[in-house]
Scaffold this motif. Structure first.
Motif, mmCIF file in Angstrom:
data_model
loop_
_atom_site.group_PDB
_atom_site.id
_atom_site.type_symbol
_atom_site.label_atom_id
_atom_site.label_comp_id
_atom_site.label_asym_id
_atom_site.label_seq_id
_atom_site.Cartn_x
_atom_site.Cartn_y
_atom_site.Cartn_z
ATOM 1 N N SER A 3 64.648 57.819 41.745
ATOM 2 C CA SER A 3 63.854 56.797 42.438
ATOM 3 C C SER A 3 64.425 55.420 42.167
ATOM 4 O O SER A 3 65.102 55.201 41.153
ATOM 5 C CB SER A 3 62.382 56.845 42.014
ATOM 6 O OG SER A 3 62.240 56.461 40.671
ATOM 7 N N VAL A 4 64.171 54.512 43.093
ATOM 8 C CA VAL A 4 64.614 53.122 42.981
ATOM 9 C C VAL A 4 63.425 52.222 43.290
ATOM 10 O O VAL A 4 62.734 52.431 44.301
ATOM 11 C CB VAL A 4 65.757 52.829 43.966
ATOM 12 C CG1 VAL A 4 66.137 51.354 43.917
ATOM 13 C CG2 VAL A 4 66.970 53.700 43.652
ATOM 14 N N THR B 3 68.063 50.372 32.651
ATOM 15 C CA THR B 3 68.103 51.060 33.965
ATOM 16 C C THR B 3 67.873 50.063 35.091
ATOM 17 O O THR B 3 66.967 50.227 35.935
ATOM 18 C CB THR B 3 67.099 52.234 34.046
ATOM 19 O OG1 THR B 3 65.755 51.754 33.867
ATOM 20 C CG2 THR B 3 67.407 53.275 33.003
ATOM 21 N N SER B 4 68.697 49.023 35.100
ATOM 22 C CA SER B 4 68.520 47.973 36.095
ATOM 23 C C SER B 4 69.838 47.621 36.774
ATOM 24 O O SER B 4 70.926 47.889 36.245
ATOM 25 C CB SER B 4 67.922 46.722 35.447
ATOM 26 O OG SER B 4 68.811 46.177 34.505
ATOM 27 N N PHE B 5 69.712 47.009 37.935
ATOM 28 C CA PHE B 5 70.889 46.591 38.724
ATOM 29 C C PHE B 5 70.444 45.407 39.582
ATOM 30 O O PHE B 5 70.438 45.452 40.798
ATOM 31 C CB PHE B 5 71.376 47.763 39.576
ATOM 32 C CG PHE B 5 72.735 47.576 40.199
ATOM 33 C CD1 PHE B 5 72.934 47.784 41.564
ATOM 34 C CD2 PHE B 5 73.839 47.246 39.429
ATOM 35 C CE1 PHE B 5 74.194 47.648 42.138
ATOM 36 C CE2 PHE B 5 75.101 47.105 39.989
ATOM 37 C CZ PHE B 5 75.273 47.304 41.350
ATOM 38 N N HIS B 6 70.104 44.320 38.935
ATOM 39 C CA HIS B 6 69.545 43.158 39.624
ATOM 40 C C HIS B 6 70.611 42.414 40.406
ATOM 41 O O HIS B 6 71.716 42.167 39.898
ATOM 42 C CB HIS B 6 68.898 42.204 38.618
ATOM 43 C CG HIS B 6 67.860 42.828 37.740
ATOM 44 N ND1 HIS B 6 66.965 43.776 38.210
ATOM 45 C CD2 HIS B 6 67.587 42.671 36.424
ATOM 46 C CE1 HIS B 6 66.170 44.154 37.229
ATOM 47 N NE2 HIS B 6 66.524 43.502 36.126
ATOM 48 N N ALA C 179 70.245 50.990 45.940
ATOM 49 C CA ALA C 179 70.336 52.436 46.141
ATOM 50 C C ALA C 179 71.121 53.062 44.994
ATOM 51 O O ALA C 179 71.914 52.399 44.331
ATOM 52 C CB ALA C 179 71.008 52.760 47.481
ATOM 53 N N LEU C 180 70.906 54.347 44.804
ATOM 54 C CA LEU C 180 71.680 55.077 43.807
ATOM 55 C C LEU C 180 72.131 56.420 44.364
ATOM 56 O O LEU C 180 71.539 56.972 45.282
ATOM 57 C CB LEU C 180 70.879 55.276 42.516
ATOM 58 C CG LEU C 180 69.705 56.250 42.481
ATOM 59 C CD1 LEU C 180 70.148 57.698 42.270
ATOM 60 C CD2 LEU C 180 68.764 55.872 41.327
ATOM 61 N N ARG C 181 73.208 56.915 43.780
ATOM 62 C CA ARG C 181 73.722 58.244 44.103
ATOM 63 C C ARG C 181 74.192 58.849 42.797
ATOM 64 O O ARG C 181 74.958 58.215 42.080
ATOM 65 C CB ARG C 181 74.862 58.129 45.093
ATOM 66 C CG ARG C 181 75.740 59.375 45.208
ATOM 67 C CD ARG C 181 76.758 59.236 46.298
ATOM 68 N NE ARG C 181 76.177 59.560 47.585
ATOM 69 C CZ ARG C 181 76.808 59.382 48.742
ATOM 70 N NH1 ARG C 181 78.013 58.869 48.761
ATOM 71 N NH2 ARG C 181 76.237 59.708 49.869
ATOM 72 N N ASP C 182 73.752 60.061 42.501
ATOM 73 C CA ASP C 182 74.097 60.594 41.181
ATOM 74 C C ASP C 182 75.271 61.549 41.181
ATOM 75 O O ASP C 182 75.590 62.117 40.176
ATOM 76 C CB ASP C 182 72.875 61.221 40.504
ATOM 77 C CG ASP C 182 72.315 62.402 41.275
ATOM 78 O OD1 ASP C 182 71.175 62.794 40.977
ATOM 79 O OD2 ASP C 182 72.998 62.926 42.164
ATOM 80 N N THR D 81 65.375 55.239 38.299
ATOM 81 C CA THR D 81 65.187 56.434 37.490
ATOM 82 C C THR D 81 66.114 57.500 38.036
ATOM 83 O O THR D 81 66.109 57.760 39.243
ATOM 84 C CB THR D 81 63.732 56.939 37.575
ATOM 85 O OG1 THR D 81 62.847 55.908 37.152
ATOM 86 C CG2 THR D 81 63.530 58.167 36.700
ATOM 87 N N ALA D 82 66.918 58.077 37.170
ATOM 88 C CA ALA D 82 67.873 59.084 37.640
ATOM 89 C C ALA D 82 68.276 59.980 36.491
ATOM 90 O O ALA D 82 68.241 59.590 35.331
ATOM 91 C CB ALA D 82 69.111 58.416 38.234
ATOM 92 N N THR D 83 68.689 61.195 36.843
ATOM 93 C CA THR D 83 69.295 62.078 35.860
ATOM 94 C C THR D 83 70.795 61.783 35.840
ATOM 95 O O THR D 83 71.380 61.356 36.834
ATOM 96 C CB THR D 83 69.069 63.541 36.244
ATOM 97 O OG1 THR D 83 69.573 63.745 37.574
ATOM 98 C CG2 THR D 83 67.593 63.880 36.227
ATOM 99 N N GLY D 84 71.404 61.986 34.734
ATOM 100 C CA GLY D 84 72.844 61.791 34.651
ATOM 101 C C GLY D 84 73.255 60.335 34.719
ATOM 102 O O GLY D 84 72.528 59.439 34.278
#
Lengths: 112, 114
Positions: free
Chosen positions: A3-4, A71-74, A91-94, A26-29
């Motif tokens: 989630s983002v 766990t941030s990317f401001h 956005a995120l991609r794991d 929030t992400a795994t890995g």
């Protein structure tokens, strides 16, 4: 699951003001992190990305640092312009083959 | 020019009338995806495809179908559209790598179902 979470907008600034748009995830890995920008009436364009902890992505005066500990990317920009008015998506991609998970987007409005 | 194209860009239709939104990319990308964008909800993935003849459901697949018969094309099919499918739709493509890779987005299709 992944989630983002982004700060809600709209963010309204005057030209040359400093910009921060918060993004946490929030992400795994160990995900890759992205900022996309959507100008009015257009599709999304990649603005910047970071693929590992402590990486800093930068483009067009925008910067974001991948902070694993928080766990941030401001997203930041020192001096915004009217032409920066758009919707910004974190956005995120794991993994290389996995889907992108987007935040809900933050609208930025810059006035002269 | 490397690009993702979608057609039509705008479409107004009525409930139950089957429609197809086409998507094509010229970058020889393996991965293609469809998203819908709704106010307050951001982008949600409908379906994706990792290669020809390989498709899988995203987060909101109900009411949609896709096919991937050729690498470059990934049409989105609404067999019986309903008003809750009124939305802005984006197609995207990318070439997967071990590190983060960019998704290229089409210009969007604004669909209204009456």
């Amino acid at each position: 699951g992944n989630s983002v979470t982004q700060m809600e907008g709209p963010v309204t600034l005057s030209e040359e003001a400093f910009l921060t748009i918060n993004c946490t995830y929030t992400a795994t890995g160990y995900p890759s992190l992205f900022w996309y920008v959507q100008y009015p009436g257009e599709g999304l364009q990649l603005l910047l990305k970071a693929t590992k902890a402590d990486d800093k992505g930068s483009n067009k005066g925008f910067e974001a640092t991948y902070r694993k500990e928080t766990t941030s990317f401001h997203l930041e920009k020192g001096s915004v312009q009217v032409s920066d008015s758009a919707v910004y998506f974190c956005a995120l991609r794991d993994s290389g083959y996995s889907t992108l998970t987007f935040g809900k987007g933050t609208m930025l409005l810059v006035s002269p | 020019e490397a690009q993702v194209t979608q057609n039509p860009r705008y479409l107004i239709t009525v409930t139950g009338k089957k429609l197809t939104v086409t998507c094509s990319q010229n970058m020889n990308h393996e991965y293609m995806s469809w998203y819908r964008q709704d106010p307050g909800l951001g982008l949600r993935q409908i379906y994706y495809s990792m290669n020809v003849e390989v498709t899988d459901k995203g987060d909101v697949p109900e009411g949609y179908k896709v096919s991937r018969k050729e690498k470059r094309n990934f049409p989105l099919i609404l067999e019986s559209p309903s008003p809750n499918q009124t939305s802005l739709y984006f197609c995207a493509s990318s070439q997967p790598t071990l590190s983060g890779n960019e998704q290229f987005f089409g210009p969007g299709t604004r669909l209204t179902v009456l």
